[in-house]
Design an enzyme around this catalytic site. Structure first.
Site, PDB file in Angstrom:
ATOM      1  N   LYS A 278      35.473  52.997  57.671  1.00  0.00           N
ATOM      2  CA  LYS A 278      34.888  51.743  57.209  1.00  0.00           C
ATOM      3  C   LYS A 278      34.138  51.080  58.360  1.00  0.00           C
ATOM      4  O   LYS A 278      34.621  51.046  59.485  1.00  0.00           O
ATOM      5  CB  LYS A 278      35.979  50.801  56.705  1.00  0.00           C
ATOM      6  CG  LYS A 278      36.197  50.824  55.203  1.00  0.00           C
ATOM      7  CD  LYS A 278      37.090  49.684  54.759  1.00  0.00           C
ATOM      8  CE  LYS A 278      37.137  49.625  53.244  1.00  0.00           C
ATOM      9  NZ  LYS A 278      37.944  48.477  52.772  1.00  0.00           N
ATOM     10  N   GLU A 363      47.987  45.958  39.376  1.00  0.00           N
ATOM     11  CA  GLU A 363      48.332  44.645  38.839  1.00  0.00           C
ATOM     12  C   GLU A 363      49.499  44.711  37.853  1.00  0.00           C
ATOM     13  O   GLU A 363      50.362  43.821  37.839  1.00  0.00           O
ATOM     14  CB  GLU A 363      47.105  44.024  38.155  1.00  0.00           C
ATOM     15  CG  GLU A 363      45.966  43.682  39.101  1.00  0.00           C
ATOM     16  CD  GLU A 363      45.011  44.837  39.358  1.00  0.00           C
ATOM     17  OE1 GLU A 363      44.011  44.630  40.082  1.00  0.00           O
ATOM     18  OE2 GLU A 363      45.259  45.939  38.832  1.00  0.00           O
ATOM     19  N   ARG A 391      44.160  42.398  33.831  1.00  0.00           N
ATOM     20  CA  ARG A 391      44.560  43.804  33.788  1.00  0.00           C
ATOM     21  C   ARG A 391      46.068  43.984  33.575  1.00  0.00           C
ATOM     22  O   ARG A 391      46.530  45.093  33.377  1.00  0.00           O
ATOM     23  CB  ARG A 391      44.134  44.508  35.081  1.00  0.00           C
ATOM     24  CG  ARG A 391      42.693  44.245  35.485  1.00  0.00           C
ATOM     25  CD  ARG A 391      42.257  45.113  36.636  1.00  0.00           C
ATOM     26  NE  ARG A 391      41.790  46.402  36.161  1.00  0.00           N
ATOM     27  CZ  ARG A 391      41.461  47.417  36.967  1.00  0.00           C
ATOM     28  NH1 ARG A 391      41.594  47.281  38.265  1.00  0.00           N
ATOM     29  NH2 ARG A 391      41.032  48.547  36.481  1.00  0.00           N
TER      30      ARG A 391
END
Length: 613
Positions: A278, A363, A391
């Site tokens: 990243k 979630e 979700r």
């Protein structure tokens, strides 16, 4: 000399380049990306990490005929730049500009709209099956990060795909670890070998022969897994029915292209594991990828933010409250589904690491995990974005509300969210929360009220939710002392004539400004559920028009709750419900978006005057 990047309008031009030119293109693309995002803000570290992968995918596959499905989508800036939108990057996430995520309406290269995680494998599998049904050689590729692979939906899709013979390629972009020793020259060589047509033909033929001799088949399978397991963590994906290849260096263009070209010739479900960094190529982002995940405008020479002074954000108010509350009550547990930074749990995580749980992008699990804790005496606080709570709706109803468990939801990003647009807007939580039994729903009008509501919800012996917007509030002074509020009680904050405005949460400030010009009464309703029906009745008796205003969908929202209460009380009075309209609101400046929805001071006044006329 004209930069290579300036000559690439679409991937067809990219595929005309010589292989030796691609590394130069990657350097130019990375530089352009840094300079561009420095001016507009947006997602940076994740995009820097996929520069080479994006080039390789468009170089090998015949896009847009071959389908690329990017998971989450916050790493698609290089994809947008190479697919005809380079000049439009200056309007990234701005009104009438391009979105920060893939959108089917924006480009034929955006094959699937994303913004939430872990959907790519399911969508790409659907496309692969569609191609199969149409007898097309079209390929479908899902590009998914290691974070998104923590969600159950990704594994549901893998389980389904592995049982099919559709031509699906899953590319796992793994940036959670350094490029270890086995991702070097030897492993790249092994990966090319394992992805080659010769190896896979021998492998498939051998399986057909050995399948007639079950004991030998099992022995061969275990031997192959043992050998491959020594150099690669692929056994899990092989068990799902995929041909696992990798891991390889995701910044090595030659290896990427060779491997992808080999895989393109293979049939059935394939799984390519790449390792990237990243923030690759920009030292500040390499050193602190979390900080540069989502950024505002910054100085591209050193990464320093372009500073601006603003009041404390609601997220910061929650962060301070969580640490204070944890010091007062050892039962408090903080839970987040992979949003430690965004939801403001960093301070809590560092102060109380043993009471902090980041469950990954899961979630559903986060809510049931909290429910289990609540069953046995702990007091979980679930910090979650409004759009992500969607979700886990079944878990909210079945596992928490039905059992009336003491779980507090700190719901961030409620209402419109500006540049992130409709994928992240919390437009519906009041509507989908208030219809659930056993739940208290609160909306603070300022920062101090947010702190007191969080305390009230934590002390409440049942399910409670505090929903608050992104960014700063009114600048109200936040009192350190915490007091419980009377559940279901609003307050009149301005007394006027004829018109009563019932404001919910963030809409109190513009409602008060409008009331000054209209000489209207204003009530800060505070609670959506239970609603202060006594206050509604009192206002109805003394006014000619009741106006409700909320930063939530009008349909089924707080205004609808007021209408239902009036019907139950047999109150007959002229009413007006203001809120978000019945369509998705495009990305842009938050204030401009509110204005377009008629939820600023001017819009409120105009709507009321039209109603009265």
């Amino acid at each position: 000399m004209t930069p290579l990047l300036d000559t690439i309008d679409f991937p067809q031009k990219l595929r005309q380049l010589e292989r030796k030119q691609l590394n130069q293109l990657a350097q130019e693309l990375r530089s352009f990306l840094i300079d561009s995002v420095a001016k507009t803000g947006g997602h940076l570290a994740s995009n820097l990490g996929v520069v080479e992968l994006t080039i390789a995918l468009h170089y090998v596959f015949n896009t847009p005929d071959d389908r690329l499905v990017w998971d989450v989508g916050h790493q698609t800036y290089p994809h947008k730049i190479l697919t005809g939108r380079r000049k439009q990057m200056q309007m990234l996430r701005k009104p009438q500009g391009i979105a920060g995520f893939p959108r089917r309406s924006e480009s034929e290269y955006d094959t699937f709209g994303t913004g939430h995680s872990s959907t790519s494998i399911s969508a790409a599998l659907g496309m692969a099956v569609a191609a199969q049904k149409a007898c097309l050689e079209r390929r479908a590729v899902a590009i998914i990060g290691d974070g998104a692979m923590t969600a159950g939906m990704a594994f549901e899709a893998l389980n389904n795909a592995g049982d099919m013979d559709a031509n699906l390629l899953v590319v796992l972009n793994d940036n959670d670890m350094s490029i270890s020793n086995n991702v070097g020259a030897l492993n790249n060589y092994l990966t090319k070998l394992l992805s080659s047509r010769f190896y896979n033909t021998v492998r498939s033929s051998g399986k057909k022969v050995l399948s007639a001799m079950p004991p030998m088949m099992e022995f061969a399978k275990r031997a192959e897994e043992h050998v491959k397991g020594m150099v690669m963590p692929g056994t899990l994906f092989e068990e799902f029915g995929f041909n696992y290849i990798g891991p390889i260096d995701g910044h090595d263009l030659d290896t990427l292209i060779d491997t992808l070209q080999n895989i393109k010739q293979l049939k059935g479900p394939q799984f390519l594991h790449i390792v990237t960094q990243k923030g690759k190529g920009f030292e500040p982002a390499e050193d602190n990828p979390n900080k540069f995940h989502g950024v505002g405008k910054f100085n591209p020479s050193n990464g320093d933010a372009v500073t601006s002074t603003s009041p404390k954000t609601y997220t910061e108010v929650f962060s301070d409250w969580l640490v204070d509350m944890a010091s007062a009550d050892p039962r408090l547990i903080g839970i987040t589904p992979a949003m430690c930074d965004g939801s403001g749990l960093n301070a809590f995580a560092s102060t109380y690491p043993e009471r902090y749980f980041d469950v990954g992008i899961a979630e559903q699990h986060a809510l049931t995990f909290a429910a289990g804790m609540a069953c046995d005496g702990l007091k979980p606080v679930v910090a979650i974005y409004s759009s992500f709570l969607q979700r886990a709706y079944d878990q909210l109803i079945h596992d928490i509300a039905l059992q009336n468990l003491p779980v507090l939801f700190a719901i961030d990003r409620a209402g419109l969210v500006g540049a992130d647009g409709p994928t992240h807007a919390g437009s519906f939580d009041l509507s989908f929360l208030r219809c659930i039994p056993n739940i208290v729903v609160m909306a603070p009008s300022d920062e101090n009220e947010c702190r007191q509501m969080l305390y009230t919800g934590f002390q409440y012996n049942g399910v409670a939710a505090v929903r608050y917007p992104r960014g700063s509030g009114t600048g109200a002074e936040v009192q350190h002392a915490m007091q419980t509020m009377e559940i279901g009680k609003g307050q009149i904050v301005r007394t006027g004539k004829k018109i009563a405005i019932l404001a919910f949460g963030s809409m109190l400030a513009p409602a008060l400004k409008a009331a000054e010009q209209l000489d209207a009464t204003v009530a800060n309703m505070r609670f959506i559920k239970p609603l202060d029906t006594a206050l509604v009745s009192e206002l109805a008796k003394n006014h000619d028009l009741l106006v409700t205003i909320e930063e939530n969908a009008i349909m089924g929202g707080a205004g609808a709750a007021v209408m239902e209460a009036m019907q139950a009380l047999n109150i007959n009075i002229s009413t007006l419900c203001l809120g978000l309209p019945d369509h998705f609101i495009e990305h842009g400046n938050h204030e401009t978006m509110l204005s377009e929805c008629g939820l600023d001071t001017k819009g409120i006044i105009t709507a009321i005057e039209q109603k009265l006329s």
